[in-house]
Enzyme design. Sequence first.
Site, PDB file in Angstrom:
ATOM      1  N   CYS A 173      31.497  39.391  34.057  1.00 17.18           N
ATOM      2  CA  CYS A 173      32.185  38.208  34.577  1.00 17.18           C
ATOM      3  C   CYS A 173      31.225  37.041  34.707  1.00 17.18           C
ATOM      4  O   CYS A 173      31.551  35.905  34.344  1.00 17.18           O
ATOM      5  CB  CYS A 173      32.821  38.533  35.927  1.00 17.18           C
ATOM      6  SG  CYS A 173      33.746  37.158  36.648  1.00 17.18           S
ATOM      7  N   CYS A 274      36.305  42.118  40.685  1.00 16.65           N
ATOM      8  CA  CYS A 274      36.765  40.782  41.055  1.00 16.65           C
ATOM      9  C   CYS A 274      38.188  40.487  40.600  1.00 16.65           C
ATOM     10  O   CYS A 274      38.919  39.785  41.280  1.00 16.65           O
ATOM     11  CB  CYS A 274      35.804  39.730  40.514  1.00 16.65           C
ATOM     12  SG  CYS A 274      35.448  39.864  38.755  1.00 16.65           S
TER      13      CYS A 274
END
Length: 429
Positions: A173, A274
């Site tokens: 990410c 996330c």
Amino acid sequence: MLRVAVRWNWRPMASLPLTAFTRQPLHTLNPRPRFRSFKLFCRPCCSAVAQTSHPLSGDVDRYLRCSLPEKSPLRVAVLVSGGVDSSVALRLLHAAGHSCTAFYLKIWFQEDFENFWSECPWEEDLKYAKAVCNQVDVPLEVVHLTDEYWNNVVSYLIEEYSSGRTPNPDVLCNTRIKFGAFLDAIGGMGFDYVASGHYANVIHPCADLRNEPSVLELSQDMVKDQTYFLSHLSQSQLKRLLFPLGCIPKDEVRRLATKFDLPNKDRKDSQGICFLGKIRFSEFVARHIGEKEGIILEAETGDFLGEHRGFWFYTIGQRQGLRLPGGPWYVVEKDVKNNVVFVSRNYFSFDKRRRVFRVGSLKWLNGLPPGQTSQLRCKVRHGPGFYDCSLQMEVEGDGQDHSAVVCISEDDQGLAAGQFAAFYEEEHA
């Protein structure tokens, strides 16, 4: 120094598409901006902070060392999540006299999981982000990166889990989305730096040494330190980043949140992957990989112990979720071809200890390997723990160092193919 990030059983990363982003109310901005050059700076000293010309509160001055008050005003794009860390980072940069614009990255793919949610999981985050920005009149823009996240992170995770490996979505990410697709999208907007609430520090060279590499350095809070998650960044990405919390321990960040009277000052820290939010990991895996009945065997005897829904639900060292009597049981091996999971009650036995492993996709943050590879430290997972280690470089047919054999100073039972390893020389990368 964190010299390199590597991953076992590596495959090349896909290139990142550019994206469009929107301001509230939403409108499309330049989808293919160009990058600009950036000012470089030396590590600020205490005297530099004290001599800044900006009207800062004396109680806040000592927290600004990683926010470059002596270089203000800079134009800074600040990534905010609605959490305490990114909110405090924004307020510190604002207190340092910089011109800030906040950006919230919308990466939820809620349409695929609409039956799991009673409300949109990102609405509360965005509500807090707006409230924090409104306190100091900082503009907030929402960046839509759902497609980029799916194509460059989620699909990769699915492929890795399907192959029996253990990827790290947070590393991906940061590399591909927060400091990848997002950096590409704002490249033509004239920002000097991009900042976030990560616990890490970036030391940039002085202006007269601008061709020298920037360095990723451990944060002051070793428990919260996130250099492991940032270890796969490129030098071009690193040169554009600021981490205001790199000089501040977590308990002080909480106190600053109270001092600033942030709307989210009492909000708990987020946990887990996330993009999943309120979805359980097993639900995500079941939806995108499916289920396939297999067997669980005891590693030492081969005795049948039970059945499972697919090897991709398990990782090496896992203890939870096995639902076997007579434990505790630990996953020690997976037979991907035959869909067999091997477990043991003797997870810490001598035969399961490992001190040597091979890494690939060597990515040196300054472009070159360290001068010596026999006295490094490494992390094989997020956390405060290090191993002393040495690297034996392996030169392949093209003459390049694509892989290395790592020898760590202590036994580790939890090494799994697909993980990242980050190497350190003292505090730096």
